[in-house]
Every structure is written in structure tokens, then in C-alpha cells.
Design a protein around this motif. Structure first.
Motif, PDB file in Angstrom:
ATOM      1  N   LEU A  31      21.758  41.413 -15.019  1.00 54.22           N
ATOM      2  CA  LEU A  31      20.377  41.058 -15.391  1.00 54.22           C
ATOM      3  C   LEU A  31      19.335  41.913 -14.681  1.00 54.22           C
ATOM      4  O   LEU A  31      18.190  41.985 -15.126  1.00 54.22           O
TER       5      LEU A  31
ATOM      6  N   ARG B 238      12.879  37.400 -15.358  1.00 60.69           N
ATOM      7  CA  ARG B 238      12.549  36.613 -16.558  1.00 60.69           C
ATOM      8  C   ARG B 238      12.585  37.485 -17.811  1.00 60.69           C
ATOM      9  O   ARG B 238      13.197  37.116 -18.817  1.00 60.69           O
TER      10      ARG B 238
ATOM     11  N   LEU C  75      24.462  32.295 -11.102  1.00 54.31           N
ATOM     12  CA  LEU C  75      23.632  33.488 -10.922  1.00 54.31           C
ATOM     13  C   LEU C  75      23.913  34.044  -9.536  1.00 54.31           C
ATOM     14  O   LEU C  75      23.778  33.337  -8.525  1.00 54.31           O
TER      15      LEU C  75
ATOM     16  N   VAL D 206      19.468  35.351 -22.334  1.00 52.53           N
ATOM     17  CA  VAL D 206      19.977  34.458 -21.277  1.00 52.53           C
ATOM     18  C   VAL D 206      18.901  33.425 -20.952  1.00 52.53           C
ATOM     19  O   VAL D 206      17.756  33.785 -20.665  1.00 52.53           O
ATOM     20  N   ASP D 207      19.286  32.144 -21.006  1.00 47.96           N
ATOM     21  CA  ASP D 207      18.374  31.077 -20.598  1.00 47.96           C
ATOM     22  C   ASP D 207      18.700  30.704 -19.157  1.00 47.96           C
ATOM     23  O   ASP D 207      19.760  30.136 -18.885  1.00 47.96           O
ATOM     24  N   LEU D 208      17.801  31.033 -18.248  1.00 47.41           N
ATOM     25  CA  LEU D 208      18.075  30.764 -16.823  1.00 47.41           C
ATOM     26  C   LEU D 208      18.232  29.269 -16.551  1.00 47.41           C
ATOM     27  O   LEU D 208      18.785  28.876 -15.520  1.00 47.41           O
TER      28      LEU D 208
ATOM     29  N   LEU E  70      24.642  37.527 -13.941  1.00 41.31           N
ATOM     30  CA  LEU E  70      24.990  36.189 -14.413  1.00 41.31           C
ATOM     31  C   LEU E  70      26.497  36.132 -14.650  1.00 41.31           C
ATOM     32  O   LEU E  70      27.056  37.051 -15.261  1.00 41.31           O
TER      33      LEU E  70
ATOM     34  N   SER F 235      16.108  38.565 -18.763  1.00 41.38           N
ATOM     35  CA  SER F 235      16.858  37.416 -19.280  1.00 41.38           C
ATOM     36  C   SER F 235      16.480  37.180 -20.738  1.00 41.38           C
ATOM     37  O   SER F 235      17.340  36.941 -21.590  1.00 41.38           O
ATOM     38  N   ARG F 236      15.171  37.254 -21.011  1.00 41.72           N
ATOM     39  CA  ARG F 236      14.689  37.032 -22.381  1.00 41.72           C
ATOM     40  C   ARG F 236      15.295  38.069 -23.326  1.00 41.72           C
ATOM     41  O   ARG F 236      15.862  37.734 -24.352  1.00 41.72           O
TER      42      ARG F 236
END
Ligand SMILES: [Fe+2]
Length: 284
Positions: free
Chosen positions: A46, A85, A74, A93-95, A65, A88-89
Motif C-alpha cells: 500500500l 488513504r 496491516l 482496499v477498505d482500511l 496489507l 488504499s482507495r
């Protein structure tokens, strides 16, 4: 593949799970499984200095991740919450799915993005080092995380282990995942040295080491030192390497020359998948 490990401090509940039927085969699965339906370990980079996919942000730091059937972990958070962030977007990936956090060491390029994950999650299990400053521990506790410390090798989730704190000057821990293809070692900066981490891994669990991925901290190493490290890792049976972050360009090119197609390019957006261990982990 049956694996053995020695001297590891498992969490009680995980001992029960492992002895009962193997970490990755808890639910009834059809006997004949093709690769697509069998449980997988999935690593997604990430945060990194290098990019592997278009549209991602690169920056000095590291975060990876690790998704397993029963755990979403993580490992490190990179330096900046906004970049963690954003990546991830882009990578889907949804944290909020993260249930376990491992911080390899207390350097900004590994813990600086922490607020991005704490603001999306509740009740994380956070694995830290004894040497971490109070401020960082308070930040975790204020976000309702349960703070753990792995002083020695510890199983933190089914098939997931920490090396415990390594390094005389700067403490650091690495993550080890047991897969059907062998051990996968994830390093933050590898300040204690990748060889030291590989040795600790092989003292904990039966090899081989299928893959070492992350920062190898070889930026300032001479060519002779690099060749020595590469030779030692190869002689320890490290089958594949994916050095990025603080590894250094020279180290990367020498690893590439030595490992050939077993050198795996890494960077933000790189995904590594391996099947989960197929049988129970045997405890000595
Ligand atoms: Fe680093």
C-alpha cells in the motif's frame, strides 16, 4: 505441508484452533479445490518509494496489507495518512477491514500514517515493541486498540507470527506468514539486517523461506557487503526476494542479477498471493 516451530509463544485461543484443524481450513471446504477457491494469503503493498501500478502515490515509507481467511492485517502504515488513504482507495482496499496492526519499528516512515487506519477501525489488536514511546501507545489506546508486545517469537493469528524484537541499537520486528509454498517474511526497514531476520525466522519455523518482501535497509552497503548478504540469504534457502523501500538501487540490481526471475519487482499496488497451509501446524 506440515510445519513445525519451536520456542514460539502462541496466544491460547490460537493454539486451540491450530491443533483442532489447521489455521486456514477451519470451515468445511470441498475436497477437490482448484486454485481459485482454495484459501489464499494475499499481500498488497500500500505504501512504498516505488510504484508498481499506475495512479498510485509513491513516497518514502512502507505499508503492506496481509489478508488471510481469518485475519486482515496491516503491517506498518507508511509516513502520511493522506497517501495511505489515497493508495488504499486506488487499490480497492477498505482500511475498515483491518483487525490487526503490526508496527515494525518506531520510525515516522512506518508509523506516520497511523491515523488513517485508526480513524477507520475500532478495537484493533496492535502489535508494538517494548521500546515504543508512550505517545504512540496512547494514540493506539485512545482509539480503543488493544496493545500487545511480542518480546519473543509469537503467533499472533493463525499462520501469522512475529519474530520478536531484533537489533541491538534500534529494535525492529518482522512478520512471518506460513503459506503452503513456504514462509513469507515481511520486513519494514530490516534495520537488524535481512540475514538476521531470515535466521530468526528459520529458528522459529520450518523453512523454506518462499519470499522476503519489504525494506532491506542496504542503502549504504558496499558492493562487497551486498554480495555477502545475497550469498547468505541464498545459502539460508531464501527462494524469492522483493526488496523495495530502503533497500537501495544498487542492492536491488544486485539481487536482480543473482536471483533472476526469483527477484520480484515490488512497489505500491504489487500483490503477492500464495495458498494457505494445507494441513495442521504441528506444535512441539
Ligand atoms: Fe523505513
Amino acid at each position: 505441508m506440515h510445519r513445525h516451530h519451536t520456542g514460539i509463544m502462541p496466544l491460547v485461543s490460537f493454539v486451540t484452533l491450530a491443533v483442532a484443524g489447521g489455521p486456514c481450513v477451519q470451515t468445511a471446504m470441498p475436497q477437490a479445490q482448484d486454485e481459485e477457491t482454495s484459501p489464499q494469503v494475499r499481500l498488497t503493498v500500500l505504501y512504498d518509494n516505488y510504484g508498481y501500478r499506475p495512479s498510485v502515490h509513491t513516497d518514502w515509507g512502507f505499508s503492506c496489507l496481509v489478508e488471510l481467511p481469518e485475519t486482515t492485517l496491516l503491517f506498518d502504515t507508511g509516513a502520511r495518512p493522506d497517501i495511505l488513504r489515497a493508495n488504499s482507495r486506488v487499490l480497492g482496499v477498505d482500511l475498515a477491514s483491518v483487525d490487526t496492526l503490526v508496527l515494525s519499528h518506531d520510525h515516522q516512515d512506518h508509523v506516520g500514517g497511523l491515523s488513517a487506519v485508526l480513524s477507520r477501525t475500532q478495537r484493533l489488536d496492535a502489535w508494538t515493541l517494548e521500546s515504543f514511546p508512550d505517545g504512540l501507545l496512547h494514540q493506539l489506546r485512545d482509539a480503543n486498540s488493544t496493545v500487545h508486545t511480542a518480546i519473543s517469537p509469537t503467533e499472533i493469528a493463525p499462520s501469522v507470527y512475529l519474530t520478536g524484537e531484533l537489533g541491538a541499537r534500534l529494535g525492529e520486528q518482522a512478520l512471518v506468514i506460513d503459506s503452503a509454498e513456504g514462509l513469507v517474511v515481511v520486513t519494514g526497514c530490516a534495520h537488524p539486517g535481512p540475514v538476521c531476520i531470515a535466521r530468526r525466522t528459520l529458528s522459529m519455523l520450518e523453512g523454506p523461506i518462499h519470499l522476503m518482501v519489504g525494506g532491506f535497509h542496504l542503502l549504504n552497503a558496499s558492493e562487497g557487503e551486498l554480495e555477502e548478504v545475497i550469498e547468505e540469504l541464498a545459502s539460508l534457502g531464501v527462494q524469492r526476494v522483493a526488496p523495495s523501500h530502503c533497500s537501495g538501487e544498487r542492492a536491488r540490481s544486485l539481487f536482480k542479477r543473482a536471483y533472476g526471475e526469483r527477484f520480484l519487482e515490488s512497489g505500491v499496488g504489487r500483490v503477492f498471493t500464495m495458498p494457505c497451509v494445507a494441513g495442521p501446524t504441528l506444535y512441539r
